[in-house]
Write a protein that holds these residues in place. Structure first.
Motif, PDB file in Angstrom:
ATOM      1  N   ASN A   1      77.574  15.085  32.547  1.00 35.52           N
ATOM      2  CA  ASN A   1      77.814  15.346  33.968  1.00 35.52           C
ATOM      3  C   ASN A   1      76.748  16.316  34.493  1.00 35.52           C
ATOM      4  O   ASN A   1      76.781  17.503  34.188  1.00 35.52           O
ATOM      5  CB  ASN A   1      79.218  15.941  34.119  1.00 35.52           C
TER       6      ASN A   1
ATOM      7  N   SER B   1      78.359  10.155  27.961  1.00 32.74           N
ATOM      8  CA  SER B   1      77.677  10.517  29.206  1.00 32.74           C
ATOM      9  C   SER B   1      77.733  12.020  29.438  1.00 32.74           C
ATOM     10  O   SER B   1      78.554  12.736  28.849  1.00 32.74           O
ATOM     11  CB  SER B   1      78.311   9.774  30.383  1.00 32.74           C
TER      12      SER B   1
ATOM     13  N   GLN C   1      81.447  26.507  36.914  1.00 35.20           N
ATOM     14  CA  GLN C   1      80.986  25.129  37.106  1.00 35.20           C
ATOM     15  C   GLN C   1      80.460  25.009  38.527  1.00 35.20           C
ATOM     16  O   GLN C   1      81.209  25.160  39.492  1.00 35.20           O
ATOM     17  CB  GLN C   1      82.089  24.107  36.867  1.00 35.20           C
ATOM     18  N   ALA C   2      79.171  24.783  38.642  1.00 35.13           N
ATOM     19  CA  ALA C   2      78.522  24.686  39.954  1.00 35.13           C
ATOM     20  C   ALA C   2      78.528  23.230  40.415  1.00 35.13           C
ATOM     21  O   ALA C   2      78.943  22.327  39.679  1.00 35.13           O
ATOM     22  CB  ALA C   2      77.102  25.211  39.857  1.00 35.13           C
ATOM     23  N   ILE C   3      78.085  23.031  41.641  1.00 32.17           N
ATOM     24  CA  ILE C   3      77.917  21.672  42.163  1.00 32.17           C
ATOM     25  C   ILE C   3      76.455  21.508  42.536  1.00 32.17           C
ATOM     26  O   ILE C   3      75.896  22.326  43.273  1.00 32.17           O
ATOM     27  CB  ILE C   3      78.825  21.424  43.382  1.00 32.17           C
TER      28      ILE C   3
ATOM     29  N   GLU D   1      85.986  13.662  36.128  1.00 37.04           N
ATOM     30  CA  GLU D   1      85.079  13.600  34.974  1.00 37.04           C
ATOM     31  C   GLU D   1      85.450  14.675  33.952  1.00 37.04           C
ATOM     32  O   GLU D   1      85.419  14.436  32.743  1.00 37.04           O
ATOM     33  CB  GLU D   1      83.629  13.769  35.436  1.00 37.04           C
TER      34      GLU D   1
ATOM     35  N   THR E   1      77.922  12.354  38.059  1.00 35.71           N
ATOM     36  CA  THR E   1      78.861  12.841  37.039  1.00 35.71           C
ATOM     37  C   THR E   1      78.718  12.084  35.717  1.00 35.71           C
ATOM     38  O   THR E   1      79.180  12.550  34.690  1.00 35.71           O
ATOM     39  CB  THR E   1      80.327  12.727  37.509  1.00 35.71           C
ATOM     40  N   LYS E   2      78.101  10.885  35.759  1.00 36.74           N
ATOM     41  CA  LYS E   2      77.942  10.110  34.517  1.00 36.74           C
ATOM     42  C   LYS E   2      76.496   9.673  34.323  1.00 36.74           C
ATOM     43  O   LYS E   2      76.036   8.721  34.953  1.00 36.74           O
ATOM     44  CB  LYS E   2      78.823   8.853  34.569  1.00 36.74           C
TER      45      LYS E   2
ATOM     46  N   ILE F   1      84.002  15.271  40.177  1.00 36.52           N
ATOM     47  CA  ILE F   1      83.775  16.246  39.101  1.00 36.52           C
ATOM     48  C   ILE F   1      85.080  16.559  38.386  1.00 36.52           C
ATOM     49  O   ILE F   1      85.139  16.630  37.161  1.00 36.52           O
ATOM     50  CB  ILE F   1      83.108  17.524  39.659  1.00 36.52           C
TER      51      ILE F   1
ATOM     52  N   GLN G   1      71.737  15.384  45.314  1.00 38.89           N
ATOM     53  CA  GLN G   1      72.761  14.356  45.138  1.00 38.89           C
ATOM     54  C   GLN G   1      72.318  13.209  44.232  1.00 38.89           C
ATOM     55  O   GLN G   1      73.078  12.273  44.003  1.00 38.89           O
ATOM     56  CB  GLN G   1      73.229  13.839  46.504  1.00 38.89           C
TER      57      GLN G   1
ATOM     58  N   ASP H   1      77.300  29.728  44.140  1.00 38.34           N
ATOM     59  CA  ASP H   1      77.538  29.357  42.744  1.00 38.34           C
ATOM     60  C   ASP H   1      76.841  30.337  41.798  1.00 38.34           C
ATOM     61  O   ASP H   1      77.375  30.685  40.745  1.00 38.34           O
ATOM     62  CB  ASP H   1      77.073  27.923  42.473  1.00 38.34           C
TER      63      ASP H   1
ATOM     64  N   GLN I   1      76.098  16.485  37.803  1.00 38.67           N
ATOM     65  CA  GLN I   1      76.468  16.866  39.176  1.00 38.67           C
ATOM     66  C   GLN I   1      77.242  18.184  39.176  1.00 38.67           C
ATOM     67  O   GLN I   1      77.161  18.949  40.133  1.00 38.67           O
ATOM     68  CB  GLN I   1      77.309  15.755  39.819  1.00 38.67           C
ATOM     69  N   GLY I   2      77.988  18.407  38.092  1.00 40.67           N
ATOM     70  CA  GLY I   2      78.773  19.642  37.996  1.00 40.67           C
ATOM     71  C   GLY I   2      78.327  20.455  36.794  1.00 40.67           C
ATOM     72  O   GLY I   2      79.076  20.601  35.821  1.00 40.67           O
TER      73      GLY I   2
END
Lengths: 77, 147
Positions: B107, B105, B123-125, A54, B133-134, A51, B129, B77, B109-110
């Motif tokens: 993201n 792209s 910014q969370a995660i 990116e 990120t892309k 992250i 899964q 988060d 994932q974040g």
């Protein structure tokens, strides 16, 4: 780096309020339980790295924005 | 208030556009104040750092290209933006636009989550899964019918 050997269900205490325990061991995988205050951030290293890198790449994006209109319109056909 | 922005130079914004990120975003932990700017080119917005003019992120609503996206993040988060109800929350994906624009792209994932009432951002995660990120936006829009 401090290296400590731990067995299943044994713990490591870090400071006053962080506790790491070995919850499960199977083959080459170890499951860790982490108790920490909400203000302490805990991540898998590879997720954090992905992250972060990116974000760095995103910050270098061009200022001109491409149009998604052709793609969005075809989506509604 | 008057701010300096990367895409538009000096501009006037409302205090309501200022978002505080208490822990910054990954890789930019020292930057805490951002402004949410319209681009005039939906679905994109700018997240402009007020601490460092050169840092600005293009962000978009991820549901535009992934209607199946589900925000799945930890309670910690959500606590970071004083989450109370869904309707206060804005969800964005940070967009990367490389030289070859068609490879732009997002993201997922974040995700960036914003409490628009409290003007707090984080910014969370993603706990799911399968979000990476892309995600190549144009590819996924072209293939949206196949899903």
């Amino acid at each position: 780096m401090l290296i400590l050997a731990r067995r299943l269900n044994e713990k490591i205490v870090i400071g006053d309020d962080i506790c790491v325990s070995v919850v499960d061991i199977r083959g080459d995988q170890v499951k860790l339980g982490i108790e920490a205050p909400k203000t302490v951030k805990v991540y898998r290293q590879e997720v954090y790295d992905a992250i972060q890198s990116e974000n760095v790449e995103a910050s270098k994006s061009a200022i001109s924005l491409p149009s998604l209109d052709p793609y969005l319109k075809s989506d509604n056909d | 208030m008057t701010i300096q922005s990367k895409p538009y130079g000096q501009i006037e914004i409302s205090d309501r556009q200022v978002i505080t990120f208490p822990v910054g975003i990954f890789g930019f932990e020292n930057l805490h104040k951002y402004a949410l700017l319209d681009t005039g080119q939906p679905p994109f917005y700018w997240l402009q750092s007020l601490d460092e003019t050169a840092i600005a992120f293009i962000i978009m609503n991820p549901y535009v290209f992934r209607p199946d996206y589900v925000l799945d993040v930890s309670g910690e988060d959500l606590d970071a933006i004083d989450y109370e109800t869904d309707e206060d929350i804005l969800v964005f994906a940070i967009v990367t636009i490389p030289e070859e624009e068609s490879r732009m792209s997002a993201n997922l994932q974040g995700p960036v989550i914003i409490n628009r009432v409290r003007q707090l951002g984080h910014q969370a995660i993603s706990l799911n899964q399968s979000w990476k990120t892309k995600h190549f936006i144009m590819d996924e829009l072209e293939h949206a019918g196949a899903r």
